[in-house]
Design a protein around this motif. Sequence first.
Motif, PDB file in Angstrom:
ATOM      1  N   UNK A  72       0.817  -1.206   0.000  1.00 28.21           N
ATOM      2  CA  UNK A  72       0.000   0.000   0.000  1.00 28.21           C
ATOM      3  C   UNK A  72       0.862   1.272   0.000  1.00 28.21           C
ATOM      4  N   UNK A  73       1.893   1.292   0.861  1.00 31.79           N
ATOM      5  CA  UNK A  73       2.661   2.542   0.925  1.00 31.79           C
ATOM      6  C   UNK A  73       3.856   2.576  -0.033  1.00 31.79           C
ATOM      7  N   UNK A  74       3.978   1.534  -0.896  1.00 29.94           N
ATOM      8  CA  UNK A  74       5.060   1.590  -1.895  1.00 29.94           C
ATOM      9  C   UNK A  74       4.540   1.779  -3.325  1.00 29.94           C
ATOM     10  N   UNK A  75       3.206   1.969  -3.464  1.00 32.66           N
ATOM     11  CA  UNK A  75       2.635   2.092  -4.811  1.00 32.66           C
ATOM     12  C   UNK A  75       3.244   3.274  -5.574  1.00 32.66           C
ATOM     13  N   UNK A  76       3.442   4.387  -4.860  1.00 36.54           N
ATOM     14  CA  UNK A  76       4.010   5.574  -5.523  1.00 36.54           C
ATOM     15  C   UNK A  76       5.403   5.276  -6.090  1.00 36.54           C
ATOM     16  N   UNK A  77       6.228   4.590  -5.305  1.00 37.35           N
ATOM     17  CA  UNK A  77       7.583   4.230  -5.772  1.00 37.35           C
ATOM     18  C   UNK A  77       7.507   3.288  -6.975  1.00 37.35           C
ATOM     19  N   UNK A  78       6.564   2.365  -6.896  1.00 31.99           N
ATOM     20  CA  UNK A  78       6.441   1.400  -7.998  1.00 31.99           C
ATOM     21  C   UNK A  78       6.032   2.123  -9.287  1.00 31.99           C
ATOM     22  N   UNK A  79       5.057   3.033  -9.173  1.00 33.46           N
ATOM     23  CA  UNK A  79       4.609   3.782 -10.359  1.00 33.46           C
ATOM     24  C   UNK A  79       5.771   4.599 -10.920  1.00 33.46           C
ATOM     25  N   UNK A  80       6.521   5.220 -10.038  1.00 40.20           N
ATOM     26  CA  UNK A  80       7.666   6.028 -10.468  1.00 40.20           C
ATOM     27  C   UNK A  80       8.666   5.172 -11.259  1.00 40.20           C
TER      28      UNK A  80
END
Length: 519
Positions: free
Chosen positions: A164-172
């Motif tokens: 949940x809190x790593x989605x932004x990093x994954x999208x990046x």
Amino acid sequence: MATNSSYIEAASDASHYPSSLPPALRELTISQALFYAFILLTSYRSFDAYRKRANVPGVGFSSIPILSSWIAAYRFTRAPLKLMTEGVTKYKPGYFRIATIQGEYVMVTDRNKVQEFLRQPDDVLSMQEAANDQQQIPFTMGWGIGHATYHNQVVRVHLTKSIEHRIEDMVDEIRHAFDDLIGAPADYQPVHIYKVIAMSVARTSNRIMVGKDFSENTEFLELAIAYAEAVVISAELIRAFPDWMKHVLIRLTPAWSRRWKAMKHLKPMLEKRLAGDFDGGKKPDDLMQWLMDAAPPGEERTIPKLVERIMSMNVASIHTTTMTFTGALYKLAAEPEKYMPELRAELEEVLAEGPLSKDRIAKLKKMDSFLRESARYNNAGLMAVQRNAKKQFTFSDGTVIPAGAKVGTPTRFLQRDPTIYDNPEVFDGFRFSRLRDQTEGPATQYQMVSTAPELHVFGHGKHACPGRFFAVTEMKLMFAELITRYDMKLAPGTGVNETFIATMAIPDTKLNILMKTRS
Ligand code: HEM
């Protein structure tokens, strides 16, 4: 100076053999020795197979007593799909036996019986022993990976919770990967999609597993991608030897050399972490650190063992995710007009609420269905789930699996079982979203992450893949990015090449997809 021919003469002259050998052996030529070794090995295999054999009909076996199992393995290697089809056609809903180079397997053709054997405890039917056997894990990936499997729990709990809190990093990471690997073509251009997705998965997974330094290190990522392949090849190279020799021989294989090279990259980071020297004084929040914290004290907390562990996580995640996802992309590119408008409409509706998050991803039912259907339809190896019998096991219908026997499932046939699926031979991308809408039972059973005794992409039961929540999120984020940015189609006359090597489905890693920036 001795010539080549004098060496050969000397080598074949029995009088040069050590005099400590018994006289009968001293008389043997090399070809005779090889012949007797073959007879011994064949008789041993035949005796061993007989000892562990379940009393169920065999497919591909011959009536020649000692050679029967070898002949069946040879026939199976040449025509795996044909023999599996024969077995399922003749014996479903019962059992049949096949032989491969790795030994004989009892195939369980009925979903209820699959359910039954997958419920057995590990000291009766062992998943780990089957995996160790299949991939020679204690040698190819490391002793601890095959015998101290604390990583399962770390993946199941820590990795899943972190999504949940790593989605932004994954999208990046995914955005940068597609910028670098596909770019923004103005017109349709061929894209070697397997390669692109493998690298994108390696980048995204390693960002979460070991951090940004590694997701930006192309040399390390290429090693991580190549390592899985090296493990498969190395397993076959050492398989025929006794265990004591495998310990030595494995050092000559590509698995060993690739892991050694990976260690050079990982060592400085591991040294710092083991010394408690964290950047900014903050313990990293990644899979590497969770594994280090969970590793039993002693040898498992040393650099070589930690390298083994993280490289095994690369094996578990890169090609599995790449195969599953490219299989879906091939299907989308084959029929873009049929699927793209609805997939995009669903995504745009969700994105109108804000960037993708765990809850928003859960609303992408059509995308989820498309992935599950392509896993059902495409990814079907011939035996995705296997267990080794450590003790005798008896099915409820009285069929006995003796200790030492191996049990498997004819995956492709279960996933295309007409008693379970309507028109199973047809790819129907929104099959599962329709079922979700129509069912009176729990709709979650049709989600991509939900396993079933007849759908084996992630296995089923207590050993079902613990990394599937992460992998499915990763695939959906890549899917969303790709359909937002690109149009895609297959070049006329091209399509997926379906190949099987024994029970393994070999993905089409060569097919290009035509892609251009979305109009
Ligand atoms: C689409 C991607 C993936 C596929 C298709 C896949 C498939 C599988 C399958 C078929 C099994 C064996 C299940 C059984 O025999 O019952 C398995 C086990 C496992 N997978 Fe995955 N996997 C994927 C991604 C991942 C990822 C991303 C990780 C970790 C980062 C992972 C870690 C594991 C582990 C640790 C096991 C062993 C579980 C146990 O022994 O209990 N997998 N996976």
